[in-house]
Design a protein around this motif. Structure first.
Motif, PDB file in Angstrom:
ATOM      1  N   ARG A 450     -59.605 -26.577  -4.633  1.00 36.00           N
ATOM      2  CA  ARG A 450     -59.579 -26.840  -6.074  1.00 36.00           C
ATOM      3  C   ARG A 450     -60.950 -27.245  -6.621  1.00 36.00           C
ATOM      4  O   ARG A 450     -61.296 -26.905  -7.738  1.00 36.00           O
ATOM      5  CB  ARG A 450     -58.597 -27.970  -6.384  1.00 36.00           C
ATOM      6  CG  ARG A 450     -57.159 -27.603  -6.137  1.00 36.00           C
ATOM      7  CD  ARG A 450     -56.262 -28.762  -6.541  1.00 36.00           C
ATOM      8  NE  ARG A 450     -54.854 -28.451  -6.303  1.00 36.00           N
ATOM      9  CZ  ARG A 450     -53.848 -29.279  -6.561  1.00 36.00           C
ATOM     10  NH1 ARG A 450     -54.121 -30.481  -7.065  1.00 36.00           N
ATOM     11  NH2 ARG A 450     -52.604 -28.922  -6.329  1.00 36.00           N
ATOM     12  N   LYS A 453     -61.300 -29.112 -10.172  1.00 34.07           N
ATOM     13  CA  LYS A 453     -60.141 -28.761 -10.997  1.00 34.07           C
ATOM     14  C   LYS A 453     -58.947 -29.624 -10.627  1.00 34.07           C
ATOM     15  O   LYS A 453     -58.776 -30.037  -9.484  1.00 34.07           O
ATOM     16  CB  LYS A 453     -59.769 -27.274 -10.802  1.00 34.07           C
ATOM     17  CG  LYS A 453     -60.893 -26.313 -11.193  1.00 34.07           C
ATOM     18  CD  LYS A 453     -61.097 -26.250 -12.681  1.00 34.07           C
ATOM     19  CE  LYS A 453     -62.123 -25.188 -13.036  1.00 34.07           C
ATOM     20  NZ  LYS A 453     -62.348 -25.126 -14.500  1.00 34.07           N
ATOM     21  N   LYS A 457     -57.066 -22.810  -8.773  1.00 36.96           N
ATOM     22  CA  LYS A 457     -57.793 -21.892  -9.634  1.00 36.96           C
ATOM     23  C   LYS A 457     -57.024 -20.587  -9.825  1.00 36.96           C
ATOM     24  O   LYS A 457     -56.195 -20.198  -9.000  1.00 36.96           O
ATOM     25  CB  LYS A 457     -59.169 -21.598  -9.036  1.00 36.96           C
ATOM     26  CG  LYS A 457     -60.068 -22.805  -8.849  1.00 36.96           C
ATOM     27  CD  LYS A 457     -61.413 -22.357  -8.306  1.00 36.96           C
ATOM     28  CE  LYS A 457     -62.363 -23.543  -8.135  1.00 36.96           C
ATOM     29  NZ  LYS A 457     -61.922 -24.468  -7.084  1.00 36.96           N
ATOM     30  N   HIS A 496     -52.836 -19.983 -10.802  1.00 27.94           N
ATOM     31  CA  HIS A 496     -52.856 -21.241 -10.048  1.00 27.94           C
ATOM     32  C   HIS A 496     -52.452 -21.033  -8.589  1.00 27.94           C
ATOM     33  O   HIS A 496     -51.509 -21.646  -8.082  1.00 27.94           O
ATOM     34  CB  HIS A 496     -51.925 -22.281 -10.686  1.00 27.94           C
ATOM     35  CG  HIS A 496     -52.399 -22.758 -12.021  1.00 27.94           C
ATOM     36  ND1 HIS A 496     -53.737 -22.956 -12.341  1.00 27.94           N
ATOM     37  CD2 HIS A 496     -51.694 -23.106 -13.153  1.00 27.94           C
ATOM     38  CE1 HIS A 496     -53.857 -23.384 -13.569  1.00 27.94           C
ATOM     39  NE2 HIS A 496     -52.633 -23.477 -14.117  1.00 27.94           N
ATOM     40  N   HIS A 526     -63.102 -18.306 -11.704  1.00 25.18           N
ATOM     41  CA  HIS A 526     -61.856 -18.858 -12.234  1.00 25.18           C
ATOM     42  C   HIS A 526     -61.654 -18.321 -13.644  1.00 25.18           C
ATOM     43  O   HIS A 526     -62.520 -18.437 -14.496  1.00 25.18           O
ATOM     44  CB  HIS A 526     -61.913 -20.393 -12.273  1.00 25.18           C
ATOM     45  CG  HIS A 526     -60.756 -20.990 -13.029  1.00 25.18           C
ATOM     46  ND1 HIS A 526     -59.472 -21.009 -12.564  1.00 25.18           N
ATOM     47  CD2 HIS A 526     -60.730 -21.609 -14.259  1.00 25.18           C
ATOM     48  CE1 HIS A 526     -58.691 -21.604 -13.432  1.00 25.18           C
ATOM     49  NE2 HIS A 526     -59.444 -21.982 -14.494  1.00 25.18           N
ATOM     50  N   SER A 528     -59.718 -18.567 -17.061  1.00 23.90           N
ATOM     51  CA  SER A 528     -58.909 -19.464 -17.885  1.00 23.90           C
ATOM     52  C   SER A 528     -58.068 -18.638 -18.843  1.00 23.90           C
ATOM     53  O   SER A 528     -58.470 -17.568 -19.301  1.00 23.90           O
ATOM     54  CB  SER A 528     -59.809 -20.427 -18.652  1.00 23.90           C
ATOM     55  OG  SER A 528     -59.044 -21.215 -19.545  1.00 23.90           O
ATOM     56  N   GLU A 537     -66.856 -19.871 -18.179  1.00 23.19           N
ATOM     57  CA  GLU A 537     -66.700 -19.872 -16.735  1.00 23.19           C
ATOM     58  C   GLU A 537     -67.683 -18.902 -16.082  1.00 23.19           C
ATOM     59  O   GLU A 537     -67.895 -17.793 -16.566  1.00 23.19           O
ATOM     60  CB  GLU A 537     -65.265 -19.481 -16.354  1.00 23.19           C
ATOM     61  CG  GLU A 537     -64.212 -20.501 -16.744  1.00 23.19           C
ATOM     62  CD  GLU A 537     -64.256 -21.711 -15.827  1.00 23.19           C
ATOM     63  OE1 GLU A 537     -64.920 -21.647 -14.762  1.00 23.19           O
ATOM     64  OE2 GLU A 537     -63.628 -22.717 -16.192  1.00 23.19           O
TER      65      GLU A 537
END
Length: 2003
Positions: A450, A453, A457, A496, A526, A528, A537
């Motif tokens: 992670r 985060k 991810k 995720h 990653h 989003s 990112e």
């Protein structure tokens, strides 16, 4: 036009478009669809014929004909008009016509095959229509052609038709253009193909699956053997409710290895439900290529589709405007199992659509996990799960590479419009031009922490290919086919997920020059869901891997775990390549030794990793170090080359063949580096041998094309041939001391083919490069090559075992080099060298391989050149001859000779004359002898015979002359001819080929015919003088067998086949017959040696249905007759042989009327011209002609179901053979006739038939000659034994036929022999016992009385032996005219029945129709029997037999009126026409019918008719009196009917009518010649009175209380009748003869009573009855204790055994006070068995009692002694006792009271007892007795006891019930009961009990049968009037003389002038109306209604289903 002109060739063929039904002269009747040939034309008409019937020509309108394009073909039988259509269409048309006729016949016969034929024809017509449209592509046309031919072959096999032989294209093979061997092989292939098709159809349990595309597809079999295959997939539609753009990734997936097989096919699908590329609409197709046979055989293969949506992170975001777009997110998968489609177990069709269900994946599952889960579950996806979401696809499996598929399926595969997805990996074959350099990368999985985060991810992997400077290489990323290349690849994003599993595979295509410096760079980012965040990112990590390793090899094909380096963007530049110095994989990290390698901005994260897989498909780069060393040999030192070359032979073969071209280039470059030295020659040679061995190995044999292409296109070593030849020669010459050396040499020999290819190609390149610059170079090359061949020859001479395998390999592979060697060496030198190599092998060594080598040489280009064949063929023939004479290698020898003869038949091989001569001279005799010695079941006999036939076919007349002349001696030639004739005879008598190989058999026959023609000349010229009988005999047998073989009988062929055979071969029977005729007439004086031995063979030939053949060969018989006539035998043997063989051959189906007429005309003409043997010859001709007439008649009905016709023809034949004294044939047909009779249960006729055989024998012990032997008793050797056996058989048959009198006559003759000749008392005793049984049967057994019928067959429609002839038939048991008529009509269903007995006119007799005239006739007692029984008291049971048996004369009468008929009294004008028929033999005899040989017709005038009627009436009454006196148990009913008929008719008009007609002065005045007749008639009236009085005594003695009114009525009528007669014609006493007979019967009864020992209270009649029962009850009359046992106690009669009869009665006598104290009750007393349909009322027999006079007051006072005593009728008549009517009033009142009681009894019975609820007869109807209207039948019921006291009402009721039930069915409609004895104070009470029973032999008559019987008026009555009032043979009363309880009694005759009831007391129930029936006696001579009825409608044929 005004005249007829020939039709142009283009208009010759036409098709009828409308029905032509014109009735004009010469007009043809045609139907729509008929094909016509137009011969001539006029303005509006054509003249021609229909193909259906070519013999019938006529005219038809032009406007009804559609002209079909056609062409004229010349054939042997004339011009043949053929439609301009494809051969397949023409064949289908012909097949449909032929199958249509066969199918109709199958349908009519209810054969189960008709359904299959119907389905086949339906598909044939459908496919034919498709083919005629002309719209099919070449691919479709090819498949349809194959389907049609497969269906035709299958159908022909199903129907047993001839096999159709086809070439590779499916066209019918022409036997003229094919060799015999080729034709045989095609037959063999077709047979195997059809067998597989039939087996496939049976396995599929039906024909429908086989019809579609044919049972087996050879094209598919051929394609299936290809190494490259393709799987075509067309996406028709995709339905999924997603709402975003999607990507569909389709590929083939191996579910066992869990990896994709092919590249993806990518479709981008818009959210609108359509393809984003609108050009792809309807064209979304992909080819998955490079599939190999192993891929098709994989265990589980799926077509899968990954569905990836392209859009937001969430499929339904809250705020779409802020969502990140263009993300690749997992959606779901669709999959379908295609294993069966790939393996071929299921057919694929691009037109058929398959549904592939779609399943969405869950939020946490990856696409790969979802797919695996679904596949592992193995369940079918339900509708609830997929909800109609999925793909619709079409599938098709294609075979071949892209070029082949494009050519074969141009419409399906268009390279420009179809996507191509290649296999992930190399195909099975890598062609030199197929350059691939593809790297397949699989993103397997990853693991990421992670970091900072709070959640896992959303990892997206981006893959780029970068060079050493870190610059990405553009356009190298391929997601799949169907989309363009990309610069980078972005993975699917899982939400995720810290451990994503992508399993995404894509292709990376990097140019080869950049591949060495490139590496793969993976960046991780990653993603989003918020677009704003996503922009900020950056990649958080990266990985990389280099494509080349440090040792120069590429990245290995395996999984790699890459290190993940965390990126610090503040320290790392975007284009920085510092990471290249860091380890890329986990393995490198271990080797690096550093736990945490790092670089500026990069830090390894030990917890993170990336797992990838790589697969390199490159033909330029390798992963093998040793192979790489060879490929880079130029960079190595020379001293390293031996090690490099040695290491090459250790490299894996798969790696070598992938780089085959580069490896070979390197080897030949090394070889040519030192052209002047041979340092590396052997090493390079060994490597070449290794590579060649590798390619030729079965594992890599599909790389042979690669090697061939390399040698042809890429090989460039011009001087390599010198080094290769030198090294190869050294190897061949080297000594082999060890097994290892032998193995090395073996490998060299296996590589000979390709070594020579390299040598030849090198030499060609050298010549092409330098030309002839170097002088002597050519000779140097030839010298090297010839030296090598010489070394090989020396090598083949070795005999040690170490080189055996190498020698075999040399022989095997050197013929493969012939095509290449022919390019560089002279063909004759090569032929000589090869022949020397083969012949150098020691004898007995490698025999099979030598033959295989010769076979390969035969199939090479050398053998196609005449000069080379002259060298090679002698070697081949010599070797074959050696092997055929030995026990081994026959198969290979036959195969080689088949190939040789097939090649010699070709047209492109030059002159073959000398070659055929070579084979003929050195091989033909050996082949013939091998055929003679080989077993017929041997599999090589077929090809061996085809070789022999091929030799004879290719032999010219010059060959025949040379061959027949090359024999050294005459005996050698004789042996050869005998051998070849023997072979030919066996071939045509029993074909070695299957019966459906029609083309092969016909070709064989044409070759044999040609050969026999040449041999016949040799036999005629060289073996006539001196004469060789065996040779001539063999020739005739062979030739006649040839002519008579079934394969040449054109008449049995279909019309199409017959026309084809005649067009190609003519009628070969005729040509051979002419040759036989020539040979016969050249025999000269030696003909006698073949007479009569050859008569049968020549007769068989002449019987063939070919007119010209018959005309040519029938005169041979006359020549034979002449030969024997001038010999001592006088042609008796010729006659005997002719007769014997004719019988066999004609019965077997040979011969016809035409032959009979032709034989008679030709032979008669020849005999009449001969002066000396004219009479004898004509006699023989007449005999043979008559025999043929009978044989043809017999054969025409031998298979007929009508056995009677067969019997007639059999009798005709046996009579003929008896006439000509042919005892053996006579006996043969006697046995046949006997068997036919036994089949029909005609036991009597069978016995008479056996007696004819017995008459030929004598009572002597002489040996039995052969002519008299019989198959029934094959082991008997003497006359006496056989005659005795036949007599015993006849006795048994007579016994079974109930002809016991005939059996007794034979027994008497046997008894005399046993007693006087053989003294065999044991057999005599047994025989006498049997005779006693037979006598007992005569008296006590019941026999039916057969009726006789006259049948006239008029018209020519009947068989010849029936036409216009009259027969008398003997009916079967209980068969009456109606049943007999029905039986005859069933035999002749087309016949018309004539309703008149008048003779037909000539027109009817000459008509082609069938007319039948049938009526009943009465047998007439023979004069011998009349004299025998005259004036003798003979029992009626005995007389009945002679009345209907041993009769030859029959009569029938036809009444008619002459003059004006008197309506009040027809007697005066009624005449009788009587016909007396005399048959040829007595009946019964050897037949149940015989023809009428004499017919006499005369007329009886009215008074003669009346006299005859009265005589019959008196005679009948006398017989009834005697019968009742001799047999008291007879039924009373016939006597009742007779009395009532006489007295009632007399009183009510019968006598007065006669008196009015004949006893007038006017009649005497008009007919003075009848005065004596009038007096005679009056005398007969007077004589009838005492007879009636005697009959009334009998009747009165037995009448019961219930019938007293009837008795009184009869007595009153009699009194009136007697007063009238005696007053007019005087009083007469009873006939003295009758008195004597009755007295004799009384004495016989008394003697029988005394001899039986009975006493007590039983009367005479009772004791007589008891005596008979005691004899019959035991079943064994000869048993000594049986009589005593039964006589001891009368009560024992109740246990006696039932005797078979139609109805049995029991009589019980009770004496209340008598001394007997017992009762007689026997329910099984035998009664006369008469038919249900008997017409003779006077012969019915029932139970009776002893007679007793009734008691009355007057008689008691006058004669006291008469009270209570029994008085016989004779005594009563002799003492003058007569009945008188009591006129006193007291008696009258008593009688009235008694009659009233009887009427009351009738009424009560009608309401209760009879048919009532409480009745003993619940189903009995009073209508049957004239007491009611119901028509219910009466079943069998128990006995009813009647108390005869007469005082009790109940008693009278019971008596009436009993009497009503005991009435016979032929009684009148008024109630007739049983007669009961009147009660007397001094006489015992008599109780009569009658029981009616039915047995199986006495069947009940159906209601329909009973309703068909009618009361017919007769002119032969029994009364005084006789004409209308009494029953006769044609009346119901006589017809139903005895019946079962179910039958209804007919009505009584109507009374004239009497309206009251019986006795004038009470009411009488109404009479039952008569039943309608046809009375044959009423058939009129003419009149308006006398015509024949209209013919019955024909049975409609069952309609055929629409075809």
């Amino acid at each position: 036009m005004t005249q007829w002109i020939p039709t142009p060739e283009k208009d010759r063929l036409g098709v009828v478009t409308y029905n032509v039904q014109h009735d004009g002269e010469y007009c043809l009747k045609l139907e729509v669809g008929d094909t016509v040939h137009n011969l001539c034309q006029e303005e509006f008409w054509y003249f021609g014929y229909s193909v259906r019937n070519r013999a019938l020509k006529g005219i038809y309108p032009k406007s009804f004909i559609h002209i079909q394009p056609s062409f004229i073909e010349k054939t042997a039988i004339g011009e043949q008009v053929t439609a301009c259509q494809s051969p397949v269409v023409q064949e289908v048309t012909s097949v449909l016509r032929e199958w249509g006729q066969i199918g109709q016949e199958l349908y009519r016969t209810h054969d189960h095959k008709w359904r299959a034929v119907y389905l086949l024809m339906r598909d044939l017509m459908s496919n034919r229509s498709k083919m005629l449209t002309g719209t099919l592509t070449l691919d479709e046309l090819r498949e349809l052609t194959h389907a049609l031919t497969s269906q035709i072959d299958f159908g022909n096999n199903l129907l047993g038709l001839d096999m159709v032989v086809r070439d590779e294209l499916g066209s019918i093979l022409n036997p003229d253009s094919a060799s015999v061997v080729q034709l045989y092989r095609h037959h063999e292939q077709a047979s195997q193909r059809i067998k597989k098709a039939v087996a496939s159809s049976n396995n599929m349990n039906g024909i429908t699956n086989t019809i579609g595309m044919g049972p087996m597809n050879p094209t598919k079999i051929k394609l299936a053997n290809r190494h490259s295959h393709m799987f075509f997939v067309a996406v028709r539609n995709f339905v999924c409710r997603i709402g975003e753009d999607t990507e569909l990734l389709l590929c083939l997936y191996d579910a066992k290895e869990w990896k994709p097989l092919t590249e993806n096919y990518v479709l981008r699908w818009s959210r609108m439900g359509l393809s984003m590329d609108l050009d792809l609409l309807g064209n979304m197709r992909v080819l998955y290529t490079d599939l190999g046979s192993r891929d098709l055989a994989r265990e589980r293969v799926f077509l899968i589709c990954y569905v990836i949506r392209v859009g937001n992170m969430d499929i339904r975001p809250e705020d779409p405007r802020r969502q990140t777009t263009a993300l690749r997110r997992p959606c779901g998968v669709a999959y379908m199992d295609v294993t069966d489609y790939l393996s071929g177990r299921q057919e694929t069709d691009e037109e058929k659509q398959h549904f592939v269900p779609f399943i969405s994946c869950s939020e946490r599952d990856s696409l790969d996990v979802t797919l695996r889960r679904l596949i592992v579950s193995g369940r079918e996806i339900s509708h609830k799960e997929h909800k109609n979401q999925g793909l619709w696809v079409s599938l098709r499996l294609l075979h071949g590479d892209m070029k082949q598929v494009s050519e074969e399926h141009p419409a399906l595969v268009q390279v420009a419009q179809v996507a191509v997805s290649r296999k992930l990996g190399f195909p099975e074959i890598i062609l030199p031009g197929d350059v691939r350099h593809d790297l397949y990368l699989t993103l397997s999985s990853g693991e990421f922490s992670r970091g900072a985060k709070s959640a896992d991810k959303n990892v997206e992997v981006t893959v780029r290919v970068c060079n050493e400077k870190g610059v990405p290489i553009p356009g190298v990323m391929h997601l799949g086919s169907g989309v363009t290349a990309q610069d980078e690849y972005r993975s699917v994003v899982y939400y995720h997920e810290d451990k994503p599993r992508w399993s995404e595979t894509f292709k990376i295509a990097i140019p080869i020059d950049e591949f060495y410096r490139s590496h793969l760079k993976f960046t991780f980012k990653h993603r989003s869901s918020n677009e704003a965040k996503d922009r900020t990112e950056k990649p958080f990590a990266l990985s990389y891997v280099k494509l080349m390793q440090d040792n120069g090899t590429t990245l290995m094909d395996t999984q790699h775990e890459l290190l993940v380096y965390k990126v610090d963007h503040r320290k790392l530049d975007e284009n920085e390549t510092a990471y290249l110095g860091l380890p890329s994989t986990r393995a490198e990290l271990v080797e690096h030794g550093s736990s945490k390698p790092s670089a500026p901005g990069l830090t390894v994260n030990s917890k993170d990793s990336l797992l990838i897989g790589t697969c390199l498909c490159s033909t330029k780069l390798t992963q093998n170090v040793e192979l790489l060393g060879l490929l880079k040999y130029h960079s190595s030192q020379s001293q390293q080359l031996p090690a490099i070359l040695s290491a090459l032979m250790k490299v894996d073969g798969e790696e070598v063949v992938k780089f085959l071209q580069d490896v070979l280039d390197a080897l030949f470059n090394i070889l040519m580096l030192n052209s002047d030295s041979n340092i590396f020659d052997h090493s390079v040679f060994d490597c070449l041998v290794f590579i060649i061995g590798l390619v030729t190995d079965r594992k890599y044999e599909h790389f042979k094309p690669v090697l061939d292409v390399y040698i042809k296109d890429n090989f460039s070593a011009t001087l390599a041939y010198k080094k290769l030849l030198v090294v190869l020669n050294d190897c061949v010459q080297s000594s082999v001391m060890t097994k290892l050396q032998g193995d090395d040499l073996l490998r060299v020999m296996k590589a000979l083919q390709y070594l020579f290819k390299f040598v030849v190609r090198s030499r060609q390149l050298f010549v092409n490069l330098y030309g002839d610059v170097e002088e002597g170079a050519d000779s140097d090359f030839e010298s090297l090559l010839l030296n090598l061949f010489a070394s090989m020859s020396d090598f083949m001479r070795r005999s040690d075992g170490l080189v055996l395998l190498a020698q075999g390999a040399c022989l095997k592979y050197i013929p493969c080099a012939i095509p290449d060697l022919l390019l560089v060496i002279d063909d004759q030198q090569l032929s000589t060298s090869l022949a020397d190599i083969v012949t150098s092998v020691p004898a007995g060594r490698l025999n099979n391989q030598k033959m295989m080598t010769l076979n390969d040489i035969v199939h090479s280009q050398l053998f196609l050149k005449p000069e080379c064949r002259a060298i090679i063929l002698p070697v081949v023939v010599k070797r074959v001859k050696e092997l055929l004479t030995g026990p081994q290698e026959v198969e290979m020898s036959v195969t080689v000779m088949c190939d040789v003869m097939q090649i010699l038949y070709r047209k492109d091989v030059g002159a073959t004359h000398n070659d055929v001569a070579e084979v003929m001279a050195n091989g033909l005799r050996t082949i013939i002898q091998t055929i003679i010695s080989i077993d017929r079941e041997d599999p090589f006999v077929g090809p061996l015979v085809s070789v022999m036939l091929s030799i004879f076919r290719q032999m010219t007349p010059h060959h025949y002359r040379n061959y027949l002349g090359h024999f050294a001696t005459r005996s050698d030639l004789l042996d050869f001819l005998i051998e070849i004739l023997m072979v030919f005879k066996d071939l045509v008598a029993k074909h070695v080929y299957a019966p459906d190989w029609a083309q092969m058999i016909l070709l064989q026959n044409s070759i044999v015919l040609k050969a026999l023609r040449f041999f016949s000349h040799t036999i005629r010229d060289r073996f006539s003088n001196p004469y060789e009988g065996q040779l001539w005999n063999n020739y005739f047998f062979c030739a006649i067998t040839y002519v008579c073989q079934p394969a040449l009988q054109l008449e049995s062929f279909t019309q199409t086949k017959r026309r084809q055979v005649l067009a190609r071969y003519r009628d070969m029977r005729r040509e051979m017959g002419f040759e036989i005729r020539t040979m016969w007439f050249n025999l000269g004086q030696h003909k006698i040696n073949f007479v009569p031995a050859m008569v049968g063979q020549f007769l068989e030939m002449t019987l063939l249905p070919e007119t010209e053949l018959r005309r040519a060969t029938i005169p041979i018989f006359f020549d034979m007759m002449q030969c024997e006539f001038y010999s001592p035998r006088n042609f008796q043997e010729v006659e005997n042989k002719l007769i014997t063989q004719l019988d066999v051959l004609v019965e077997g189906g040979r011969g016809d009327e035409h032959y009979k007429d032709l034989f008679q005309s030709l032979m008669t003409e020849l005999c009449e011209k001969h002066s000396t043997m004219r009479d004898q010859g004509l006699k023989l001709v007449r005999t043979v002609t008559r025999l043929m007439e009978r044989l043809l008649e017999y054969r025409s009905i031998i298979t007929d179901e009508n056995r009677e016709n067969r019997m007639s023809c059999t009798v005709n034949l046996l009579n003929f053979y008896q006439e000509i004294s042919r005892k053996e044939m006579y006996i043969r047909y006697l046995n046949k006739l006997c068997d036919l009779h036994l089949e029909c249960d005609n036991f009597t006729e069978a016995a008479y038939t056996l007696q004819l055989h017995a008459q030929l024998l004598r009572w002597s012990d002489e040996p039995l000659p052969t002519l008299l032997l019989t198959s029934r008793h094959p082991h008997i050797t003497s006359h006496r034994q056989l005659k005795e056996a036949l007599y015993l058989d006849s006795v048994d048959l007579f016994d079974r036929g109930k002809m016991w009198e005939c059996a007794l006559s034979l027994c008497k003759e046997l008894a005399r022999q046993y007693e006087e000749e053989t003294f065999d008392y044991g057999r005599l005793g047994a025989l006498l016992n049997r005779m006693a049984t037979l006598y007992d049967h005569i008296i006590h057994q019941v026999r039916h009385e057969p009726e006789y019928f006259r049948v006239a067959f008029y018209g020519r429609g009947f068989p010849a032996f029936l036409q216009n002839k009259i027969f008398v038939f003997r009916g079967k048991e209980y068969e009456r005219l109606s049943e007999f008529s029905n039986r005859i009509m069933l035999q002749f269903p087309n016949a018309e029945t004539m309703n008149r007995l008048t003779p037909p006119d000539q027109e009817i007799m000459d008509s082609p129709q069938q007319y039948l005239q049938m009526n009943k006739v009465d047998p007439m007692l023979s004069a011998e029997d009349q004299e025998r029984f005259a004036s003798k008291p003979v029992s009626e049971q005995i007389l009945r037999f002679y009345r209907v048996n041993r009769v030859q004369r029959f009569s029938f009468s036809r009444p008619f009126h002459r003059g004006q008929r008197d309506s009040d009294n027809a007697f005066s004008t009624t005449w009788l026409e009587r016909t007396i028929l005399t048959t040829s033999h007595q009946l019964p005899g050897i037949l149940r019918w015989f023809p009428v040989v004499e017919s006499h017709v005369f007329e009886l005038n009215p008074i003669q008719f009346a006299i005859e009627t009265m005589e019959k009436s008196n005679k009948s009454l006398t017989e009834l009196i005697l019968s009742h006196r001799s047999d008291p148990k007879l039924t009373l009913h016939p006597l009742t009917m007779k009395l009532q008929g006489i007295v009632d008719a007399a009183v009510n008009g019968g006598i007065s009518n006669y008196e009015k007609a004949f006893f007038t002065d006017r009649y005497l005045l008009e007919h003075p010649e009848d005065a004596d007749s009038v007096s005679e008639l009056q005398e007969l009236f007077a004589l009838q009175i005492p007879l009636v009085e005697a009959a009334l005594v009998v009747h009165r003695s037995r009448v019961n209380q219930a019938l007293q009114p009837l008795q009184q009525r009869i007595e009153e009528c009699f009194q009136e009748m007697r007063v009238h007669i005696e007053s007019k014609y005087g009083r007469r006493d009873v006939d003295p003869q009758l008195e004597r007979q009755m007295e004799q019967l009384t004495r016989n009864q008394r003697q029988s009573t005394h001899s039986s020992g009975g006493g007590g209270g039983l009367g005479v009649g009772a004791y007589s009855l008891y005596n008979r029962l005691s004899t019959n009850s035991t079943g064994d009359a000869s048993h000594p204790d049986s009589a005593h046992h039964h006589l001891s106690s009368p009560a024992n009669l109740t246990s006696s055994v039932n005797i078979a009869a139609s109805r049995l009665s029991s009589v019980t006598l009770q004496s209340p006070g008598g001394s007997s104290g017992g009762s007689l009750h026997n329910p099984s007393i035998t009664r006369h068995q008469s038919s249900l349909f008997s017409r003779t009322s006077s012969q019915a027999v029932l139970s009776s009692l002893s007679f007793s006079l009734p008691s009355s007051s007057s008689s008691s006072s006058a004669n006291p002694s008469s009270s209570g005593s029994s008085i016989s009728p004779v005594k009563m008549l002799t003492t003058g006792h007569r009945f008188r009517s009591n006129k006193s009033g007291t008696d009258k009142k008593l009688r009235d009271k008694e009659n009233k009681q009887h009427r009351d009894s009738f009424r009560r019975l009608s309401s209760s007892s009879i048919g009532g609820r409480g009745s003993h007869f619940p189903s009995l109807s009073l209508a049957g007795f004239g007491l009611g209207g119901s028509s219910n039948s009466v079943p069998s019921s128990p006995a009813v006891v009647v108390n005869s006291s007469g005082n009790s009402n109940s008693g009278s009721t019971s008596a009436l019930g009993s009497s009503a039930h005991s009435l016979d069915a032929s009684s009148s409609s008024e109630t007739v009961g049983q007669l009961a004895l009147s009660e007397s104070t001094s006489s015992p009470t008599v109780v009569i009990e009658l029981t009616q029973q039915l047995t199986a032999k006495r069947p009940l008559r159906s209601e329909a049968r009973r309703s068909s019987t009618v009361n017919r008026p007769s002119y032969n009555g029994d009364g005084l009037g006789g004409v209308c009032s009494s029953p006769s043979q044609n009346s119901v009363a006589s017809t139903l003389s005895s019946s079962s309880g179910e039958d209804l009694p007919p009505p009584l005759p109507a009374k004239q002038g009497c309206a009251t009831s019986v006795g004038g007391c009470g009411d009488v129930p109404p009479e039952k109306p008569p039943l309608p029936v046809v009375n044959l006696s009423e058939i009129k001579e003419g009149g308006e209604n006398g015509g024949a009825p209209p013919p019955p409608p024909k049975k409609p044929a069952r309609p055929l289903p629409p075809i």
